[in-house]
Design an enzyme around this catalytic site. Structure first.
Site, PDB file in Angstrom:
ATOM      1  N   ASP A   1       0.818  -1.214   0.000  1.00 20.77           N
ATOM      2  CA  ASP A   1       0.000   0.000   0.000  1.00 20.77           C
ATOM      3  C   ASP A   1       0.847   1.257   0.000  1.00 20.77           C
ATOM      4  OD1 ASP A   1      -2.732  -0.278  -0.147  1.00 20.77           O
ATOM      5  OD2 ASP A   1      -3.012  -0.585   2.000  1.00 20.77           O
TER       6      ASP A   1
ATOM      7  N   GLU B   1      -5.427   4.453  -2.985  1.00 21.18           N
ATOM      8  CA  GLU B   1      -6.870   4.648  -2.810  1.00 21.18           C
ATOM      9  C   GLU B   1      -7.378   5.832  -3.629  1.00 21.18           C
ATOM     10  OE1 GLU B   1      -7.756   5.046   1.369  1.00 21.18           O
ATOM     11  OE2 GLU B   1      -6.846   3.116   1.857  1.00 21.18           O
TER      12      GLU B   1
ATOM     13  N   GLU C   1     -14.176  -1.846  -1.615  1.00 22.50           N
ATOM     14  CA  GLU C   1     -14.390  -2.007  -0.168  1.00 22.50           C
ATOM     15  C   GLU C   1     -15.740  -1.438   0.254  1.00 22.50           C
ATOM     16  OE1 GLU C   1     -11.103  -0.926   2.381  1.00 22.50           O
ATOM     17  OE2 GLU C   1     -12.327  -1.159   4.192  1.00 22.50           O
TER      18      GLU C   1
HETATM   19  O1  KIV Z   1      -4.902  -1.706   4.233  1.00 22.07           O
HETATM   20  C1  KIV Z   1      -5.559  -2.732   3.970  1.00 22.07           C
HETATM   21  O2  KIV Z   1      -5.436  -3.774   4.611  1.00 22.07           O
HETATM   22  C2  KIV Z   1      -6.492  -2.657   2.861  1.00 22.07           C
HETATM   23  C3  KIV Z   1      -7.501  -3.748   2.744  1.00 22.07           C
HETATM   24  C4  KIV Z   1      -8.540  -3.550   3.755  1.00 22.07           C
HETATM   25  C5  KIV Z   1      -8.039  -3.851   1.377  1.00 22.07           C
HETATM   26  O3  KIV Z   1      -6.458  -1.731   2.106  1.00 22.07           O
END
Ligand code: KIV
Length: 275
Positions: free
Chosen positions: A83, A115, A182
């Protein structure tokens, strides 16, 4: 089998479901990889489940790199996605490419996730142009929790549903190879999954998505602070851990641990000379 962007795309085309779980460290990633998980997400959820923050907002690029590199060392076959944390890409296209590049170079991951919908398409395009595969994330995007006013299901009105469909089409057109949906109503997520060529990965988005993701502490019942409605607890690992700790303390206290088989021997003649 080593998973790649292409194998995941083929799974969608063949109607095979993709399984994704989060992981944040070497030994957990290794266990999940050995179990055959297709893809591992080093989510910025680590801010909450690993670091104890109340949201994902405080997570830094360095946090993601530290955990991401550990996961990559443990995952031989699963495709690892890391991420991009809050404000590592929203500020500018330049920042997005630089931070995505750092994450790739310093973790060895295969892809990054960020995101947002239309507003981050310039960032997605630029990162993809730099040869970095991107997973998009729309619907409830936890980095915007303050703007949303809480963790709420998205796309429930006709207007909001249309916007979500447009966002999904936009991130696909910008070059994302997969998209997380989500907290989206199941029928809407199914419709989006049918309209897109790339795989959709649902979390709180029903069974009509091309795959599913869960935070592993949620699905193993290891995180009690907050359990969303969409979570299924597949095992009570938290309870098992607590029981093991209690048993360990009991055996330390009554002297039954460590037993003979856990100790190292020394010859008696050596010991006797020390008295
Ligand atoms: O940060 C995370 O774990 C996520 C998931 C909830 C998709 O983005």
């Amino acid at each position: 089998m080593k998973q790649t962007v292409t194998t995941l795309q083929k799974m969608k085309e063949n109607g095979e479901k993709i399984s994704m779980l989060t992981a944040y460290d070497y030994s957990t990633a290794k266990l999940f990889d050995e179990a055959g998980i297709h893809t591992i997400l080093v989510g910025d959820s680590l801010g909450m489940v690993m670091l104890g923050y109340e949201s994902t907002i405080p997570v830094t690029v360095n946090d993601m790199i530290h955990h991401g590199a550990a996961v990559v060392r443990g995952a031989k076959n699963a495709l690892v996605v890391v991420d991009m944390p809050f404000l590592s890409y929203q500020t500018s296209v330049y920042d997005a490419v630089v931070n995505a590049g750092r994450i790739m170079k310093e973790t060895g991951a295969t892809a990054v996730k960020l995101e947002g919908g239309k507003e981050v398409c310039p960032q997605i395009e630029a990162i993809v142009k730099a040869s970095i595969p991107v997973v998009a994330h729309i619907g409830l995007t936890p980095q915007s929790v303050n703007a949303f006013g809480g963790f709420k299901v998205q796309g429930k009105t006709e207007e909001a549903a249309k916007q979500l469909i447009e966002a999904a089409l936009a991130v696909e057109a910008a070059g994302a190879f997969m998209v997380v949906l989500e907290c989206v109503p199941a029928k809407l997520a199914e419709l989006i999954s049918k309209q897109l060529h790339i795989p959709t990965i649902g979390i709180g988005a029903g069974a009509g998505c091309d795959g599913q993701v869960l935070v592993y502490q949620d699905m193993l019942a290891m995180y009690g602070d907050f359990t969303p409605k969409f979570v299924k607890q597949f095992a009570q690992v938290g309870v098992t851990m607590k029981q093991a700790v209690e048993q360990y303390m009991k055996e330390v206290s009554d002297g039954t641990f460590p037993a003979k088989e856990h100790t190292f021997a020394i010859r008696d003649e050596v010991i006797e000379k020390l008295y």
